[in-house]
Scaffold this motif. Structure first.
Motif, PDB file in Angstrom:
ATOM      1  N   THR A  97      -0.291   9.646 -12.824  1.00 32.02           N
ATOM      2  CA  THR A  97       0.129  10.793 -13.625  1.00 32.02           C
ATOM      3  C   THR A  97       1.437  11.342 -13.063  1.00 32.02           C
ATOM      4  O   THR A  97       1.596  11.469 -11.856  1.00 32.02           O
ATOM      5  CB  THR A  97      -0.943  11.910 -13.623  1.00 32.02           C
ATOM      6  N   GLY A  98       2.341  11.637 -13.938  1.00 28.03           N
ATOM      7  CA  GLY A  98       3.640  12.150 -13.512  1.00 28.03           C
ATOM      8  C   GLY A  98       4.595  11.070 -13.075  1.00 28.03           C
ATOM      9  O   GLY A  98       5.688  11.365 -12.594  1.00 28.03           O
ATOM     10  N   SER A  99       4.203   9.804 -13.248  1.00 31.23           N
ATOM     11  CA  SER A  99       5.082   8.706 -12.857  1.00 31.23           C
ATOM     12  C   SER A  99       6.308   8.671 -13.754  1.00 31.23           C
ATOM     13  O   SER A  99       6.231   8.938 -14.957  1.00 31.23           O
ATOM     14  CB  SER A  99       4.325   7.385 -12.938  1.00 31.23           C
ATOM     15  N   SER A 122       0.816  -1.212   0.000  1.00 32.96           N
ATOM     16  CA  SER A 122       0.000   0.000   0.000  1.00 32.96           C
ATOM     17  C   SER A 122       0.855   1.269   0.000  1.00 32.96           C
ATOM     18  O   SER A 122       0.365   2.324  -0.368  1.00 32.96           O
ATOM     19  CB  SER A 122      -0.962  -0.015   1.187  1.00 32.96           C
ATOM     20  N   ILE A 123       2.132   1.170   0.398  1.00 37.30           N
ATOM     21  CA  ILE A 123       2.948   2.396   0.422  1.00 37.30           C
ATOM     22  C   ILE A 123       3.722   2.602  -0.873  1.00 37.30           C
ATOM     23  O   ILE A 123       4.528   3.520  -0.983  1.00 37.30           O
ATOM     24  CB  ILE A 123       3.953   2.373   1.596  1.00 37.30           C
ATOM     25  N   ILE A 124       3.427   1.742  -1.859  1.00 41.19           N
ATOM     26  CA  ILE A 124       4.311   1.752  -3.019  1.00 41.19           C
ATOM     27  C   ILE A 124       4.264   3.046  -3.821  1.00 41.19           C
ATOM     28  O   ILE A 124       5.280   3.487  -4.354  1.00 41.19           O
ATOM     29  CB  ILE A 124       4.029   0.534  -3.925  1.00 41.19           C
ATOM     30  N   SER A 125       3.095   3.667  -3.887  1.00 46.49           N
ATOM     31  CA  SER A 125       3.027   4.873  -4.717  1.00 46.49           C
ATOM     32  C   SER A 125       3.910   5.966  -4.127  1.00 46.49           C
ATOM     33  O   SER A 125       4.515   6.747  -4.863  1.00 46.49           O
ATOM     34  CB  SER A 125       1.583   5.349  -4.865  1.00 46.49           C
ATOM     35  N   VAL A 143       7.537   5.080  -5.112  1.00 42.03           N
ATOM     36  CA  VAL A 143       7.800   5.357  -6.526  1.00 42.03           C
ATOM     37  C   VAL A 143       7.951   6.852  -6.762  1.00 42.03           C
ATOM     38  O   VAL A 143       8.859   7.309  -7.457  1.00 42.03           O
ATOM     39  CB  VAL A 143       6.672   4.770  -7.406  1.00 42.03           C
ATOM     40  N   LYS A 144       7.063   7.614  -6.141  1.00 44.63           N
ATOM     41  CA  LYS A 144       7.106   9.065  -6.318  1.00 44.63           C
ATOM     42  C   LYS A 144       8.399   9.652  -5.748  1.00 44.63           C
ATOM     43  O   LYS A 144       9.057  10.469  -6.373  1.00 44.63           O
ATOM     44  CB  LYS A 144       5.894   9.695  -5.623  1.00 44.63           C
ATOM     45  N   ALA A 145       8.741   9.175  -4.553  1.00 44.83           N
ATOM     46  CA  ALA A 145       9.888   9.756  -3.859  1.00 44.83           C
ATOM     47  C   ALA A 145      11.210   9.387  -4.524  1.00 44.83           C
ATOM     48  O   ALA A 145      12.131  10.196  -4.575  1.00 44.83           O
ATOM     49  CB  ALA A 145       9.892   9.308  -2.403  1.00 44.83           C
TER      50      ALA A 145
END
Lengths: 348, 301
Positions: free
Chosen positions: A105-107, A56-59, A62-64
């Motif tokens: 978006t923005g990945s 669940s913390i993956i987004s 990935v963003k960071a």
């Protein structure tokens, strides 16, 4: 600029091996391992993040970290390892969260590599002799692991359609044998008597564990996209596999064979999940031309993988248990990665 | 091409790979000298289709007297079957437990020295022991994909009976009356694989095991396609299931039929496929009538 890679299941056998393989590659700048438990192998420069099963913390990760590549090794293909519920969480929900993060978006994610299994083809009497990547299943999925893998793969397919600029590779591996990995097959084959189904002698394909890692590395580094079968050349009848391994066949009844050795399965002596019963009846063959045409070369044939496996077993029997070489200590790892006193020299 | 007879010599040459005495129901045949790097690690010579040349040799040895003494099989036009490259052999199918399949496979292997794969209903795969034996003897599920790979990729001979189970299940009163040729799938496969279809007319199989009547409810209960009561069963009791009558077998190979279409197409004109299938059926039927006209005796030909 080098690759920034996120490896899922870094605490598992395959994730650990994959991280180690990528660490050796100079073209990989950053490696983030994510897993539910502590890693079982030492990482040189990869960073490890602990997560829950469904990622669940993956987004946030990935963003960071702005990773450009995701290597998804955390798909459970052996139903004896986890409960049915956990398998669904890991295979379906985990993949869903991962792909949602990669497709946001923005990945920055431009490449996704998924480690799947030839279990998605199933094994039934109506099967063609050889499955190529496009061949559909000939019967509906009967086992939970097959269903969850099919669902996970369909999520990946949707993702690939929705994000045409991202390179997506799905590797379907045949049954793995090797020096270190423990599977239902390796467990049964290392016993003096090995389960078989009376009157059936199916043809099977195996892939060696090093070839698995090499194939994953190959598609990751070459940025190959598409669906690929991965299996060693040649096929062996189950009786021949047993013969090579120096074990004898234990003929089980045709109907519900697992029930006949139920106490031994409970004791953990044998493992006979339903997908293995199907395989011991009808076997499975896959066409491996596509990955070979892309430039991949195997080190082991199916028979070679079996031989290599049994040699490793013999060594283990002959040499006694190795001491546990590595235990993950969070503080120690943090020290090596972040302390100013540690001399970092990537070019060494 | 390796001939079948020298396999013993190769076996001793293959060295230390000795097979541990196995508890397998269907024993693993010993390696019969393969080429390529993979063979070093192998113990048996079972190929990717489940066929084993070693097992074929054993079966040929056992079947040879049945082929040449019991059925006294006689071929005509065997030279029309190519010595190499793929071809789809198509024949009529008859007799409760049809002897035409083993006779064709044995005959071509004996006379031409090249393997023949038999395409049969996947039902065979579900039978323990027998299913495995059938695969080792060169049997393959009649799946279009299998046929294509055998014919196009491997350039092998494959024999198929387009009537399917409708052929052997028909009763003796309908003898030598060809049933419908499926949906013409065999023509489409030959087109896609770019190989010729070679029809073979077989006379003798009908009389070797004539179906007197069928018992559908037993078939349903056993889960088999049909359950025939044969004249052999009536004459010899249960032993009759294994004992065909010594009818004289005559086989006539017709001219290969090539289709002038490009291979590897996704689709072929259905009407063309059906027309070709019907043409082959008619040709085979006419040949059967001709052979029956010439036949003086069921037992002596």
């Amino acid at each position: 600029m080098g690759k920034r890679v996120l490896v899922t299941g870094a605490d598992t056998f395959w994730g650990g091996r994959m991280v180690q393989a990528l660490e050796a590659d100079r073209d990989v700048e950053v490696i983030i391992g994510i897993g539910t438990h502590s890693p079982s192998v030492p990482f040189e420069r990869a960073e490890f993040v602990k997560s829950d099963q469904a990622y669940s913390i993956i987004s946030r990760i990935v963003k960071a970290t702005q990773v450009d590549t995701v290597v998804h090794t955390f798909l459970v293909v052996d139903s004896t390892l986890v409960s049915a519920r956990a398998m669904h969480e890991i295979n379906v929900i985990g993949t869903m969260n991962l792909l949602a993060a990669a497709g946001a978006t923005g990945s920055t994610v431009r490449q996704v590599v998924v480690k799947s299994s030839t279990l998605v083809y199933g094994s039934s009497e109506k099967d063609p002799n050889t499955f190529s990547e496009e061949t559909p299943r000939s019967s509906p999925a009967r086992t939970r692991v097959e269903r969850s893998l099919i669902e996970a793969e369909s999520l990946v397919r949707d993702f690939a359609e929705d994000s045409p600029s991202t390179s997506v590779a799905v590797l379907r591996f045949a049954n793995v044998l090797g020096n270190d990995i423990i599977t239902s097959f390796s467990k049964n084959l290392s016993r003096p008597l090995c389960p078989s189904i009376t009157g059936f002698d199916p043809l099977l394909q195996f892939v060696e564990e090093d070839d698995v890692v090499r194939a994953l590395e190959f598609v990751t580094m070459r940025r190959v996209s598409g669906l690929f079968n991965v299996a060693g050349d040649g096929r062996l009848p189950w009786s021949e596999v047993a013969s090579i391994c120096g074990t004898r066949l234990l003929p089980l009844p045709i109907w519900s064979p697992a029930r006949a050795i139920f106490p031994l399965i409970k004791m953990g002596y044998y493992e006979l999940p339903p997908e293995m019963v199907d395989l011991l009846r009808y076997g499975r063959g896959v066409d491996t031309h596509k990955l070979k045409d892309a430039g991949f070369t195997y080190r082991y044939s199916s028979a070679g993988a079996v031989r290599n496996f049994i040699q490793a077993i013999r060594l283990k029997r002959g040499a006694g248990r190795k001491p546990k070489s590595y235990t993950y200590e969070h503080d120690v790892e943090q020290f090596f990665r972040n302390s100013r006193s540690v001399v970092h020299d990537v070019n060494q | 091409m390796p001939t079948y007879k020298d396999h013993k010599a190769v076996e001793t040459a293959s060295g230390p790979a000795r097979l541990r005495s196995s508890t397998a129901i269907v024993p693993i045949p010993r390696q019969a000298g393969q080429t390529g790097g993979e063979s070093v690690d192998r113990l048996s010579d079972v190929d990717e289709w489940g066929r084993s040349e070693h097992m074929r040799t054993i079966i040929r040895t056992i079947y040879e007297p049945i082929y040449s003494k019991w059925f006294r099989a006689e071929w005509c036009g065997l030279e029309k079957i190519p010595r190499d490259g793929g071809a789809l052999l198509v024949a009529n199918h008859a007799g409760a437990i049809p002897s035409d399949a083993p006779v064709i496979m044995h005959g071509i292997e004996k006379e031409l020295g090249r393997p023949v794969y038999g395409l049969a209903d996947y039902f065979f795969k579900t039978i323990p022991v027998l299913g495995t034996m059938w695969a080792r003897a060169g049997g393959v599920s009649a799946n279009p994909d299998n046929a294509y790979r055998l014919l196009r990729d491997k350039g092998q001979l494959a024999v198929v009976f387009p009537e399917g189970t409708k052929g052997p299940s028909k009763s003796f009163t309908d003898r030598y009356q060809l049933r419908r040729f499926g949906r013409g799938g065999f023509v489409e496969i030959a087109m896609r694989a770019g190989v010729p279809v070679i029809p073979i007319a077989v006379v003798g199989s009908e009389e070797s095991m004539p179906v007197v009547f069928r018992v559908p409810f037993v078939a349903r209960a056993l889960g088999v396609p049909y359950f025939p009561v044969t004249a052999n069963l009536i004459a010899f009791g249960p032993l009759g299931a294994l004992l065909p009558f010594p009818a004289k077998f005559k086989l006539r190979v017709l001219d290969p039929i090539r289709f002038d279409v490009p291979p590897d197409q996704d689709r072929y004109s259905k009407s063309r496929v059906m027309d070709e299938a019907e043409k082959i059926r008619t040709q085979l039927q006419d040949t059967l009538y001709e052979m029956l006209r010439e036949r003086r005796s069921v037992w002596f030909g």
